[in-house]
Design an enzyme around this catalytic site. Structure first.
Site, PDB file in Angstrom:
ATOM      1  N   GLU A  64       0.845  -1.220   0.000  1.00  0.00           N
ATOM      2  CA  GLU A  64       0.000   0.000   0.000  1.00  0.00           C
ATOM      3  C   GLU A  64       0.866   1.250   0.000  1.00  0.00           C
ATOM      4  O   GLU A  64       0.401   2.249  -0.551  1.00  0.00           O
ATOM      5  CB  GLU A  64      -0.926  -0.027   1.235  1.00  0.00           C
ATOM      6  CG  GLU A  64      -1.939  -1.143   1.210  1.00  0.00           C
ATOM      7  CD  GLU A  64      -1.329  -2.544   1.398  1.00  0.00           C
ATOM      8  OE1 GLU A  64      -0.301  -2.634   2.098  1.00  0.00           O
ATOM      9  OE2 GLU A  64      -1.870  -3.503   0.837  1.00  0.00           O
TER      10      GLU A  64
ATOM     11  N   ASP B  98      -6.264 -10.285   3.908  1.00  0.00           N
ATOM     12  CA  ASP B  98      -6.319 -11.052   5.163  1.00  0.00           C
ATOM     13  C   ASP B  98      -7.744 -11.180   5.668  1.00  0.00           C
ATOM     14  O   ASP B  98      -8.218 -10.359   6.452  1.00  0.00           O
ATOM     15  CB  ASP B  98      -5.456 -10.362   6.225  1.00  0.00           C
ATOM     16  CG  ASP B  98      -3.997 -10.369   5.833  1.00  0.00           C
ATOM     17  OD1 ASP B  98      -3.642 -11.064   4.862  1.00  0.00           O
ATOM     18  OD2 ASP B  98      -3.209  -9.681   6.496  1.00  0.00           O
TER      19      ASP B  98
END
Ligand SMILES: OC[C@H]1O[C@H](O[C@H]2[C@H](O)[C@@H](O)[C@@H](O[C@H]3[C@H](O)[C@@H](O)[C@@H](O)O[C@@H]3CO)O[C@@H]2CO)[C@H](O)[C@@H](O)[C@@H]1O
Length: 985
Positions: free
Chosen positions: A496, A663
């Protein structure tokens, strides 16, 4: 060369900017320093010497709305031409300072880009704002180049001058697609607001990445701010795709039958092209963009009636269609964090083989690295010798290996001699490719290996650096040359990019390295995860109660008091706010760190090589890493399609990478959310997507893992990945999971020719591989929100079980009364009424799969790898519709090269008791055809012929009305599709 139109626009803007005096900028120009000589060079804003700590802020959408005081703009000097509209927009009153300083004059540039795409750009007149579309060095797409400005466009642009407001109408049906009437435009240095009216109860899809149902609500805020925190519900997650598709229904007045209203539908798409932070507020009657920087670059895709694929195709082709992946990537992938040495992986491989469960690829998480450091291999647990043996062994079985690489590079400790040889750090320093602080020092964050630095993928020098690192990794694994296969794909993570501390926390502290991350890892002492799927407490009561007790005592032992939260105070109304990129006046509603923009990721004032601050290119890091990795791998392995799995993605990432949904938890709710997640990415040009089957965080259980493995076998990307410290979840760990996996995987592997054809369609036309039901049945209004079922291509409907401890599942089977659906397993017709919720039997090891009448599906006899499956004969499954007609396509090539020497596209057609094929292309498929199964044949044939030869090996099953023709190998020895043939009966 500058296209003529761009040239004219520049002249127009220049002319106006010199005619309009310096009062054009209501804000203090000294607060923004930008290059006056080049539109692509930006200098940093005045900021503290190192990236500062952020300050948690209360999201501004929770404050009283400040935009209502704003005067809006009026249009001046309007010039209309056949290719668009140009105008100056002048502020109609005093600046309102909603969340920034108003620009007094703007440039409106409407471009009739193509027949079905209009581009509306609104920017500050002198180009001081950051402009993403000027940065084709970091993001380039066909929409910059395919400008035809045709006269036969399918839309009209209308506007009112005072106040300036505009609307776009699709000319074929007069639908208003975007309509800013009644909402003043706000254009300030750190806040831009543009609003469109929406139809009642609108159906919107897209605006990823967020964990949410498929159809977005009419009262929801979407935030675009790349975030590495694990899959927060309804909040900003890893990627940003600011595109939505809107589907509208209107009653078909001529076709009402009984009580059932029939509908027509149409769809269109809207893209706000920016990498700056942004919120999109979806409200009952309007949709509002709230951007904290940049300019407006709005693209409207006109779409059309009855086929949302058309809209998606227009959009995906404009940003770049997804690349073809290698054939083997469609196989099953097994992964976990916690394969602590190569023997663990070999044991797993043996498990799959012993239990006869297919597996193509073994994945390695951080375990293979030396102390979590990128581009290193642990010399003991993953020694070179053991790895060479491993690579040779998996090569012999045509299996694959994909290791992880994180974005963050360990920052070597200058006082530690053994760190001196850490090439990725020192080479990066030498090449000067790491992201900086505003004062020119290197930004140092904190990720798994300790204090870390981050490659600047906007810097052209980073390509060579990255390629060197990836090449070195092959050597670290023991290869002497790139012809020795080591890894055949790469998993790029934490891009990110994530950092576990706030700001450049490691500046001046490298001598402390390696430091531990600021939290205890799962699997480390005192942090065992005791979460289980919903329903586990009922079905496994004893185990649950002991786990619950120890979990509770662990919580009491380790819980700390909550952190003190510092809240920034909002700027009072009508007071000129300060330009501040660390704590901008408008506080986005973000998930991480209580509203602190610098939490979980690099600060907004982290600075790229040319001075551009991360604030302005915030959401594009993962895309840049995937692009650089793609470039490096395609030059290391010439003409081989690089397989890359990326966590953070942006518009057009599909050209370089596949994506997993991040996740998730081993929870039933998370299994469900993976469906809308995959469907959404399939509308966004990133079809090769899947979720971690059985769940990543927490412990899974037999029931959940069994259902999830079966469902994930129908995901484009099919991987089971597990976290450190959780119980093992390879499918052979439970008998029922092994069995449900074997059954679903035998379907998946037999469908490989169909999957590959879907991938090709995605690559050529941007079509989704996985489709929401409304995509295939766009005129059925009741399907608009269906996301507990999904379609693979246009022919297969999957109805998974999404809850614990049940043996039935409900699903709808769309289409009118003449639509036929066949059960995959027993070939019976599924009896249902249109719109009815049908209850299906679904014992634990069974997933319901239905075949749509009218479709022909190419199959191959399944084996334990994609490679072996590709060596097997073909079969054809011909599902007739109620007119005893069906058709299909198959695409084939070598399955690995970027540029193909030859390809083959085969069309199948079955009508009037004749099945014929015709192929185009010269790729030779040598496998023969074995069987043809025809479903829905009303009468038993007397005779079956292939060309003029009579076939005696056929049977007709009365109960299911199916014709089964076998032993066709004798007639197709030279390859099933090497010459055209007809089978008749
Ligand atoms: O390579 C290991 C795994 O790395 C990724 O997942 C990690 C994630 O990126 C981290 O942010 C972190 O998540 C923790 C989170 O930060 C914290 O607020 C709390 O919610 O606990 C989370 C779990 O510890 O750790 C993740 C790994 O557990 C990647 O996405 C995984 O696929 C990799 O296996």
């Amino acid at each position: 060369m500058l296209p003529l139109r761009s040239f004219l626009v520049s002249v127009f803007a220049f002319f106006l900017s010199i005619c309009i005096p310096s009062f054009v900028f209501a804000q203090d120009a000294s607060t923004i320093i930008s290059s006056s000589t080049s539109s692509t060079t930006y200098r940093a804003l005045p900021t503290p010497s190192v990236a500062t700590l952020g300050i948690p802020q209360t999201p501004s959408d929770q404050e009283p709305y400040r935009g209502s005081n704003c005067p809006g703009y009026r249009a001046l000097n309007v010039s209309e031409s056949s290719s668009g509209v140009l105008a100056i927009l002048a502020l109609r009153g005093p600046p309102c300072y909603a969340y920034g300083n108003d620009y007094s004059h703007l440039l409106l540039n409407v471009s009739y880009d193509t027949v079905d795409r209009i581009h509306i750009s609104i920017s500050d007149l002198q180009g001081k704002q950051f402009r993403f579309t000027n940065r084709s060095d970091v993001w380039d797409a066909p929409l910059y180049h395919d400008l035809t400005h045709p006269s036969n466009r399918s839309y009209s642009f209308f506007y009112n001058s005072d106040p300036f407001e505009f609307w776009v109408v699709r000319t074929t049906d007069n639908e208003v697609l975007f309509d800013s009437r009644g909402h003043p435009l706000i254009f300030q240095d750190q806040y831009i607001e543009l609003t469109t009216n929406m139809v009642e109860n609108y159906n919107l899809y897209g605006l990823a990445e967020t964990v949410h149902g498929l159809r977005l609500g009419n009262n929801l805020t979407r935030t675009f701010w790349a975030n590495g925190d694990p899959t927060p519900l309804d909040h900003n997650a890893y990627g940003t795709h600011p595109f939505y598709l809107e589907q509208r229904y209107s009653p078909d007045r001529n076709a009402s039958s009984g009580n059932q209203t029939e509908y027509h539908s149409s769809s269109h798409g809207v893209l706000m092209l920016t990498a700056n932070g942004m919120e999109v507020q979806l409200r009952p009657n309007y949709l509002q963009y709230r951007m904290i920087g940049g300019v407006i670059d709005l693209y409207i895709y006109i779409g059309g009636s009855d086929d949302p694929k058309k809209t998606v195709s227009q959009f995906v082709k404009s940003i770049g269609t997804p690349s073809m992946q290698q054939y083997w990537t469609l196989g099953f992938h097994i992964s976990r964090w916690g394969y602590s040495n190569v023997s663990d992986i070999l044991d797993v491989r043996k498990g799959f083989s012993d239990f006869q469960i297919p597996v193509d690829t073994f994945w390695n998480d951080l375990d293979y690295m030396y102390m979590y450091r990128d581009f290193t291999v642990d010399p003991i647990s993953y020694s070179k010798d053991s790895m060479i043996d491993f690579f040779k062994s998996i090569e012999s079985t045509h299996q694959h290996y994909v290791p992880i690489i994180d974005a963050a590079i360990y920052a070597a400790n200058p006082n530690n001699k053994s760190d001196d040889s850490y090439y990725p750090y020192y080479k990066g320093i030498e090449d000067d490719v790491f992201i900086k602080n505003p004062n020119g020092s290197i930004y140092v964050g904190n990720v798994w290996p300790g204090y870390t630095v981050f490659p600047d993928f906007t810097n052209p020098a980073s390509s060579t650096y990255w390629k060197d690192c990836l090449l070195n990794l092959t050597h670290d694994f023991g290869a002497n040359s790139t012809s020795f296969p080591t890894y055949t794909g790469l998993w790029i993570d934490m891009n990110e990019p994530t950092s576990f501390c706030v700001g450049s926390c490691g500046s001046g502290r490298l001598d402390e390295n390696p430091v531990h991350v600021a939290f205890v890892l799962e699997g480390e002492t005192n942090n065992v995860v005791y979460t289980y799927p919903e329903g586990f407490n009922i079905t496994n009561a004893t185990e649950y109660s002991s786990i619950y007790t120890s979990s509770l005592s662990q919580y009491h032992a380790t819980a700390t008091s909550s952190l003190e939260i510092v809240k920034a105070s909002p700027t009072p109304m009508n007071v000129k706010p300060e330009y501040n990129i660390n704590n901008p006046p408008y506080a986005l509603s973000i998930e991480q760190g209580n509203g602190d923009l610098a939490n979980e990721g690099l600060s907004t004032n982290a600075t790229y090589f040319d001075g551009t601050v991360r604030y302005n290119l915030f959401n594009i890091y993962g895309y840049g890493m995937a692009k650089a990795t793609y470039g490096a791998l395609s030059s290391i392995y010439e003409n081989k399609r690089p397989f890359i799995l990326s966590r953070s993605t942006f518009l057009s990432s599909g050209r370089y990478a596949a994506h997993w949904l991040g996740d998730n938890y081993s929870l039933w709710s998370n299994m469900f959310f993976s469906i809308p997640g995959m469907l959404t990415f399939n509308m966004l040009g990133l079809p090769m997507v899947g979720a971690d089957a059985c769940g990543f965080m927490g412990n899974t259980d037999e029931d959940l893992c069994s259902r999830w493995m079966a469902m994930a076998a129908f995901s484009p990307f099919f991987r089971n990945h597990n976290s450190l410290g959780s119980i093992s979840q390879e499918p052979y760990r439970w008998e029922s999971v092994a069995e449900s996996s074997r059954r679903a995987m035998s379907i998946r592997y037999s469908l490989l020719p169909y999957w590959y054809t879907l991938m090709k369609d995605a690559h050529s036309d941007g079509f989704p591989m996985l489709r929401a039901l409304f995509f295939e049945f766009p005129n059925e209004k009741n399907l608009a929100a269906v996301d507990r079922q999904f379609m693979v291509g246009d022919a297969l409907l999957i109805t998974p079980v999404l809850e614990p401890n049940v043996s039935h599942v409900q699903g709808v089977f769309p289409g009118n009364s003449s639509t036929k659906w066949y059960d995959w397993y027993n070939h019976t017709v599924i009896e249902r009424q249109p719109g009815e919720n049908v209850t299906l039997y679904a014992p634990l090891e069974h997933i319901n799969v239905a075949i749509r009448g009218g479709k022909i599906i190419p199959l191959q006899v399944p084996a334990l790898t994609t490679y072996e499956t590709r060596q097997n004969p073909f079969n054809l499954l011909v599902a007739l519709d109620s007119n005893e007609f069906s058709e299909g396509t198959m695409y084939t090539d070598d399955g690995e090269s970027i540029t193909q020497n030859s390809t083959l596209t085969t069309k199948f057609l079955c009508s009037s008791n004749r099945l014929s094929i015709s192929s185009v292309g010269d790729y030779h498929v040598q496998n023969p055809l074995a069987n043809v199964t025809v479903l829905g044949l009303s009468q038993a044939p007397n005779k079956v012929k292939i060309q003029n030869s009579e076939i005696h090996t056929f049977s007709y099953i009365n109960a299911t009305r199916e014709l089964v023709i076998t032993n066709l190998e004798n007639y197709t020895m030279n390859g099933a599709f090497s010459s055209n043939w007809t089978i008749s009966w």
